[in-house]
Scaffold this active site. Structure first.
Site, short mmCIF file in Angstrom:
data_model
loop_
_atom_site.label_atom_id
_atom_site.label_comp_id
_atom_site.label_asym_id
_atom_site.label_seq_id
_atom_site.Cartn_x
_atom_site.Cartn_y
_atom_site.Cartn_z
N ARG A 137 0.83 -1.23 -0.11
CA ARG A 137 -0.10 0.03 0.21
C ARG A 137 0.84 1.40 0.01
NH1 ARG A 137 -4.40 -1.88 -2.26
NH2 ARG A 137 -4.89 -4.11 -0.96
N HIS A 147 7.19 -7.39 -7.24
CA HIS A 147 6.01 -6.88 -7.42
C HIS A 147 6.23 -5.31 -6.83
CE1 HIS A 147 1.79 -6.09 -8.24
NE2 HIS A 147 1.37 -7.29 -8.55
N TYR A 167 0.85 -1.56 -4.88
CA TYR A 167 -0.16 -1.50 -5.71
C TYR A 167 -0.83 0.18 -5.85
CZ TYR A 167 -1.59 -6.30 -4.60
OH TYR A 167 -1.41 -7.67 -4.66
N HIS A 184 1.06 -2.99 -11.92
CA HIS A 184 -0.21 -2.95 -12.63
C HIS A 184 -0.10 -1.46 -13.35
CE1 HIS A 184 -2.32 -5.16 -9.11
NE2 HIS A 184 -1.33 -5.94 -9.80
N GLU A 216 1.31 -6.08 -16.04
CA GLU A 216 0.31 -7.05 -15.69
C GLU A 216 -1.03 -7.08 -16.43
OE1 GLU A 216 -1.86 -9.03 -11.56
OE2 GLU A 216 0.13 -7.88 -11.53
N ASP A 238 -1.96 -12.77 -15.81
CA ASP A 238 -2.79 -13.33 -14.48
C ASP A 238 -3.91 -13.94 -14.94
OD1 ASP A 238 -4.68 -13.05 -12.25
OD2 ASP A 238 -3.16 -11.83 -11.34
N HIS A 259 -7.25 -12.49 -13.71
CA HIS A 259 -7.31 -10.96 -14.31
C HIS A 259 -7.98 -11.24 -15.63
CE1 HIS A 259 -4.73 -8.77 -11.57
NE2 HIS A 259 -5.40 -9.32 -10.97
N HIS A 307 0.82 -15.04 -13.36
CA HIS A 307 0.32 -15.26 -11.92
C HIS A 307 -0.78 -16.19 -12.27
CE1 HIS A 307 1.42 -10.98 -10.49
NE2 HIS A 307 2.37 -11.76 -10.41
N ASP A 325 -11.92 -8.96 -10.23
CA ASP A 325 -10.75 -9.21 -9.74
C ASP A 325 -10.67 -9.62 -8.29
OD1 ASP A 325 -8.11 -9.41 -8.88
OD2 ASP A 325 -7.75 -7.17 -9.03
N HIS A 370 -9.39 -13.15 -6.44
CA HIS A 370 -8.45 -14.34 -6.48
C HIS A 370 -9.11 -15.50 -5.59
CE1 HIS A 370 -4.67 -12.11 -7.83
NE2 HIS A 370 -5.81 -11.82 -8.57
N GLU A 411 -0.99 -16.35 -6.46
CA GLU A 411 -1.52 -15.23 -5.53
C GLU A 411 -2.68 -15.57 -4.92
OE1 GLU A 411 0.33 -11.18 -7.72
OE2 GLU A 411 -1.36 -12.25 -8.67
#
Length: 277
Positions: free
Chosen positions: A36, A66, A69, A107, A142, A176, A179, A211, A224, A226, A256
């Site tokens: 975050r 990664h 986000y 992303h 991604e 992904d 996704h 992913h 989205d 998972h 993930e």
């Protein structure tokens, strides 16, 4: 098959490699800092060297690192775009120093009602200001689910970003499975068709990682969320086709899925490996 999962970097680089090995993994992923946002902790280069040795001795696939986000390279706010540029550039510099020759996944961002064309322009502009010819890190876009104003839920959008990057040899795509399914690409029912479309729009040479996630949502939902492998709307047989597909089977697979412990991921890795033909 090369497979791993997201690990916490709290214990340092080498600890992640040891945990991955104990879980039966031969790749893994981690966030460069809090997902975050926030500052990254100081680099321990001796620890990073130990991890590089472990990766080489155990023939690991590239690690799929990664970005947080909170990065939004195509925000409608300049302060948010500047934060994305600063963190992105800092992450690449740190990886070049500590863990060269790996993947850095991010992303693409949300255009915030500016429109997809403007979003693509802003994303590629950031990349062109950071990517250099001599960097060893490959940056991965991604594939996204398409919620809100996300850029990257269509292969054509990723194609446009890559086409606008001045040094395209330093960029690739992480596909992904949750996704793309949520975005309306039927990877469960027609994986060959999805791969053909990816090749036509982007080119398989840009496909570098996967992913591996089931989805809690119905096909084309653009939401989205998972799910654990075989427990969602894609289903276990879809993953048998995915992990054995000629275009995918040699890529690093990163789980993930919503497990919490290394032991749970170790069991899921065993499950996925059992699908290999």
């Amino acid at each position: 098959m090369r497979i791993g999962y997201h690990l916490s970097s709290a214990g340092g680089f080498f600890k992640m490699g040891e945990t991955a090995l104990r879980s039966g993994a031969d790749t893994f992923a981690f966030f460069t800092r809090n997902p975050r946002g926030g500052a990254a902790k100081a680099l321990d280069l001796d620890d990073a060297k130990k991890l590089r040795t472990l990766l080489a001795e155990n023939s690991f696939a590239p690690v799929v690192i990664h970005a947080p986000y909170t990065l939004n390279a195509c925000s409608d706010k300049e302060s948010v775009r500047e934060y994305a540029r600063e963190v992105f550039a800092d992450d690449i510099a740190r990886l070049e120093q500590a863990l060269p020759n790996q993947y850095y996944n991010f992303h693409p961002g949300s255009h915030m009602k500016q429109g997809v064309v403007k979003g693509i322009e802003l994303i590629s502009g950031m990349l062109n200001g950071i990517i250099t010819e001599n960097q060893t890190t490959t940056i991965l876009l991604e594939t996204m689910a398409g919620k809100g104003s996300e850029v990257g839920s269509k292969f054509s959008e990723l194609k446009s970003i890559i086409g606008s990057v001045k040094i395209p040899g330093k960029i690739g795509v992480c596909l992904d499975t949750c996704h793309v399914y949520d975005a309306g690409y039927d990877i469960a029912g027609d994986i060959d068709g999805v791969i053909r479309e990816f090749d036509k729009e982007i080119g398989l040479e840009y496909l570098r990682a996967v992913h591996l996630n089931d989805s809690k949502n119905p096909f084309g939902s653009r939401k989205d969320r998972h799910e654990k492998i075989g427990q969602g709307t894609l289903g276990l047989e879809a993953f048998r086709r995915i992990v054995n597909h000629p275009a995918l089977k040699n890529l690093p697979f990163i789980l993930e899925t919503p497990w919490e412990t290394p032991e749970e991921y170790a069991e899921e890795i065993k499950l996925v490996r059992s699908l290999e033909e």
